[in-house]
Design an enzyme around this catalytic site. Structure first.
Site, short mmCIF file in Angstrom:
data_model
loop_
_atom_site.label_atom_id
_atom_site.label_comp_id
_atom_site.label_asym_id
_atom_site.label_seq_id
_atom_site.Cartn_x
_atom_site.Cartn_y
_atom_site.Cartn_z
N SER A 213 0.84 -1.20 0.00
CA SER A 213 0.00 0.00 0.00
C SER A 213 0.87 1.24 0.00
CB SER A 213 -0.90 0.02 1.25
OG SER A 213 -1.54 1.27 1.40
N TYR A 226 -2.25 -0.15 10.29
CA TYR A 226 -2.32 -0.59 8.90
C TYR A 226 -1.05 -0.19 8.14
CZ TYR A 226 -4.36 -1.29 4.22
OH TYR A 226 -4.62 -1.71 2.93
#
Length: 318
Positions: A213, A226
């Protein structure tokens, strides 16, 4: 040239730039549209879902089928196992893998209807799809998923680690131990367990593709846990790639920016979902079909035989 003449020349250049700065600049044309078809732009629907999210319930359906994408047997008779394959990026990857000639096994947590829609989409491409429900935090399930894939198809060539858990917190003090544990065990342990189960069955020319990501590259203040896991996935990708070079198994990662999938409407509040993707230079979120071709590229030995240990950002122009 004398120093005084140089100074005069520099002042002239400065004046030219100042005049150019005062000229009327063209207005922004909005979101960048450079794809084969037009993609949605903010404002997006104000929607919020309960975890784990359901693609079939989104008022704006993610675009995953890439009708303009023509297959060319890049993955002919390969077998791929995709976690989080029921929706979003995972669904689009499953469809394009099938279009390239692969049979597919997908893993989902609790999204049975979405998973069946993915299975039907793979079948439409003329390939087989096996659906498995389970939790990638469980190493026994990961081993069972690999074993079932091999039992159904006879071999395994590609592992796509894509399952993820994401819920924002605005303050580190609000990030509970349970929340932190769920994120790390899903996003890191799950990738490790699946890779550990798959590697003994992979052969020279096989590939592992992890979903990283942009948050693992830049961090996100509301996604501490995250971001940590995605940075960890990038490091895991590079380390495992080095370890598996002697076996001829390539390991790479795709690091997407904002993508319209159930992951974010099941995290963000509805008013934030409306502006999702607006912060990128392209001023919109990607659609899954804009990300999936990168997975084909990294999966196929025809296109990426000399690539391993790389993180491929697809982030909308950062």
């Amino acid at each position: 040239m004398s120093s005084s003449r140089t100074a005069q020349k520099q002042r002239e250049i400065q004046t030219q730039v100042e005049r150019a700065d005062k000229k009327k600049k063209p207005r922004s044309t909005g979101a960048m549209q450079a794809g084969a078809r037009r993609y949605p732009e903010p404002p997006l629907p104000q929607v919020h879902q309960d975890k784990p999210g359901a693609e079939h319930e989104l008022p704006l359906a993610p675009m995953y089928d890439a009708p303009f994408y023509k297959g060319s047997d890049k993955l002919k008779d390969k077998v791929a196992l995709i976690t989080g394959g029921d929706s979003g990026i995972g669904r689009s990857v499953a469809v394009l893998f099938a279009r390239e000639g692969a049979d597919v096994a997908i893993v989902h947590l609790d999204e049975a209807k979405d998973a069946e829609e993915t299975k039907a989409a793979v079948a439409k491409e003329g390939r087989r799809c096996v659906v498995m429900k389970g939790d990638v935090k469980d190493p026994k399930f990961c081993r069972a998923a690999v074993e079932k894939t091999i039992k159904e198809f006879g071999h395994l060539d590609i592992l796509v680690n894509n399952a993820a858990f994401q819920v924002h917190t605005q303050d580190i003090e609000d990030l509970s131990d349970e929340h932190f544990d769920e994120t790390l065990k899903t996003n890191l342990y799950g990738y490790f367990y699946m890779a550990k189960a798959a590697v003994p069955h992979l052969k020279n020319g096989s590939a592992i593709i992890n979903t990283g990501s942009v948050t693992g590259l830049e961090g996100s203040k509301e996604l501490l846990d995250y971001s940590m896991t995605k940075g960890g996935i990038h490091a895991f990708t590079r380390a495992l790639a080095s370890q598996l070079v002697p076996k001829g198994i390539r390991v790479n990662a795709v690091a997407p920016g904002p993508v319209w999938t159930p992951l974010n409407p099941s995290d963000k509040q509805a008013e934030d979902v409306e502006k999702f993707g607006l912060q990128t230079p392209m001023k919109r979120a990607a659609q899954p079909e804009e990300i999936a071709p990168a997975y084909v590229f990294l999966a196929s030995p025809q296109t990426s035989s000399y690539i391993t240990g790389e993180i491929l950002p697809i982030v909308g122009g950062y």
